[in-house]
Enzyme design. Structure first.
Site, short mmCIF file in Angstrom:
data_model
loop_
_atom_site.label_atom_id
_atom_site.label_comp_id
_atom_site.label_asym_id
_atom_site.label_seq_id
_atom_site.Cartn_x
_atom_site.Cartn_y
_atom_site.Cartn_z
N MET A 193 31.41 28.87 50.04
CA MET A 193 31.16 28.23 48.75
C MET A 193 29.67 28.23 48.39
O MET A 193 29.30 28.43 47.23
CB MET A 193 31.69 26.78 48.75
CG MET A 193 31.67 26.15 47.37
SD MET A 193 32.23 24.45 47.35
CE MET A 193 33.96 24.61 47.73
N LYS B 130 28.25 35.08 22.89
CA LYS B 130 29.29 34.18 23.40
C LYS B 130 29.08 33.96 24.90
O LYS B 130 28.29 34.68 25.53
CB LYS B 130 30.67 34.80 23.13
CG LYS B 130 30.88 36.12 23.86
CD LYS B 130 32.14 36.83 23.39
CE LYS B 130 32.37 38.09 24.19
NZ LYS B 130 33.43 38.93 23.65
N TYR C 140 34.13 32.38 58.03
CA TYR C 140 35.53 31.95 58.07
C TYR C 140 36.47 33.10 58.40
O TYR C 140 36.37 34.18 57.81
CB TYR C 140 35.94 31.37 56.72
CG TYR C 140 35.33 30.04 56.39
CD1 TYR C 140 35.56 28.92 57.20
CD2 TYR C 140 34.52 29.90 55.27
CE1 TYR C 140 34.99 27.69 56.88
CE2 TYR C 140 33.96 28.67 54.95
CZ TYR C 140 34.20 27.56 55.76
OH TYR C 140 33.64 26.36 55.44
C1 LIG Z 1 32.80 40.10 23.23
C2 LIG Z 1 32.97 40.65 21.88
C3 LIG Z 1 32.06 41.59 21.38
C4 LIG Z 1 30.99 42.22 22.25
O1 LIG Z 1 31.60 43.02 23.21
P1 LIG Z 1 30.76 43.97 24.19
O2 LIG Z 1 31.76 44.83 24.83
O3 LIG Z 1 30.07 43.05 25.15
O4 LIG Z 1 29.78 44.70 23.35
C5 LIG Z 1 32.20 41.97 20.06
N1 LIG Z 1 33.18 41.48 19.28
C6 LIG Z 1 34.09 40.59 19.75
C7 LIG Z 1 35.14 40.08 18.85
C8 LIG Z 1 34.02 40.16 21.06
O5 LIG Z 1 34.94 39.29 21.52
#
Ligand SMILES: *Cc1c(COP(=O)(O)O)cnc(C)c1O
Length: 397
Positions: free
Chosen positions: A339, A41, A287
């Site tokens: 930035m 993800k 800044y």
């Molecule tokens: C992000 C996520 C994982 C992986 O998590 P890690 O801590 O990076 O291993 C697994 N299952 C779900 C549902 C997640 O949202």
């Protein structure tokens, strides 16, 4: 997404595909035969969805897991595309099954079912939406029943499992869907002082029993992400869903360092000094003049800033590695992060163009993403996922 010409914008995130593959192999060795769903993800935690997914598939990932169904679709659509540079030598594996868990009542699920993407169902409307899309497309949907075992985020509560399982069984008998998995997510698996995991395991086991009673036979039970893999062997079931450890970082560096786990960080954020100067007067820096340096101080400018993912919270807190080899020095971020650039304090004069590693591999003497996270009050996950899309990714074996 536009991309910047790397010959002009010379900062980059270098991604080691070899490290991604080795980390998966390392996790495999730590397990006792469970399947691995590599979690990709968030654009593979900032490493690039497609090249990271292919690296994990080459290393033998049994499943790929992505949060948004839209990301899963992009993955399937682009899987067969030309490898990116650096990836070319690495070979092109087959696409493992893809599991996805985020869509909304308005999401069009037909393309996902046509692409064979497996979906989570954690609410009644989800079951109905999947069943409707299955009917419309003529594809049998493969689904994983989502249980809220104690994370209190998504999934059916235990008391709602019997009705959900019954509804699923009805749709399964009609051929609209097949329940291939049952799953949940741990809330406190990284905390040695919490007993939440023990109670989540008990709730999950009860949910599995209730599903079986409704004559569902999900062949894949999965509960553990990285922390579960490392610290809760009793929560592995049939498959685990590691993310952060596959990218070579510890889920909780205060408990265990990635290097002690035999993991290698796959991402190195690199730049070079834009200018350096030796001051001939005492001066406030950047800044707000939150840093004041004495006359004679040597300062360098690094051309990356918070628009690139350098946390502004690192102002006067973080370090970067300037120079290479024995001459490398740990240079403190001095004054506020801007930035597009920030100032570092140097031990002595260095030429413009001297390489800078913002974070990378502590085994090579570089500052780690974990150190940045600690210094800026966040977690390594956020450090690597926030590296902006405009920073070119360079893939190396
Ligand atoms: C992000 C996520 C994982 C992986 O998590 P890690 O801590 O990076 O291993 C697994 N299952 C779900 C549902 C997640 O949202």
């Amino acid at each position: 997404m536009f991309s910047l010409d790397p010959a002009v914008f010379t900062s980059r995130a270098t991604i080691s595909l070899g490290a991604l593959e080795q980390n998966l192999t390392r996790v495999r060795a730590h397990l006792t035969g469970q399947k691995i769903m590599a979690v990709i993800k968030g654009d593979a935690y900032g490493h690039g969805l497609l090249p990271a997914a292919r690296a994990f598939a080459r290393a033998g990932a049994d499943y790929l897991g992505v949060a948004q169904v839209a990301e899963a679709l992009a993955l399937v659509r682009e899987w067969g595309e030309q490898p990116t540079e650096g990836e070319a030598l690495a070979g092109h594996p087959a696409l493992p099954p893809v599991f996805s868990w985020i869509y909304t009542p308005d999401s069009d699920l037909a393309p996902a079912l046509e692409a064979g993407i497996e979906l989570s169902v954690g609410d009644t409307w989800m079951i109905e939406a999947v069943a409707r899309a299955a009917q419309a497309t003529g594809h049998t949907a493969r689904v994983h029943l989502s249980v809220d075992s104690g994370m209190t985020r998504e999934g059916f509560n235990l008391e709602d499992i019997p009705a959900a399982a019954q509804l699923l069984a009805t749709h399964q008998q009609a051929g609209r869907l097949e329940v291939v998995g049952i799953w949940s997510h741990l809330a406190c698996a990284d905390d040695p002082d919490s007993d939440a995991t023990t109670s989540q395991i008990a709730v999950f086991d009860e949910a599995r029993r209730l599903a079986t009673r409704a004559s569902l036979t999900p062949r894949l039970a999965h509960l553990s992400a990285s922390s579960g893999v490392l610290w809760h062997p009793g929560a592995r079931y049939d498959m685990v869903r590691p993310g952060i450890i596959l990218y070579g970082l510890s889920p909780e560096p205060r408990r265990t360092l990635a290097s002690d786990l035999g993991l290698r960080p796959a991402m190195r954020l690199e730049s070079e000094l834009l200018t350096t100067r030796q001051l001939s007067h005492r001066a406030g820096v950047s800044y707000g003049h939150t840093a004041v340096v004495e006359d004679g101080a040597v300062l360098g400018v690094v051309p990356l800033g918070y628009a690139d993912g350098v946390p502004r919270a690192l102002s006067n807190k973080g370090y970067v590695t300037v120079g290479e080899g024995p001459a490398a020095q740990r240079a403190p971020i001095t004054g506020r992060v801007c930035m597009d650039q920030f100032v570092v304090r140097l031990d002595g004069p260095l030429p413009a163009g001297t390489p800078v590693v913002l974070f990378g591999d502590p085994a090579r003497g570089e500052v780690s993403a974990a150190q940045w996270a600690l210094a800026s009050g966040t977690i390594s996950y956020e450090i690597i996922t926030r590296v902006a899309a405009r920073v070119p990714r360079l893939y190396v074996k």
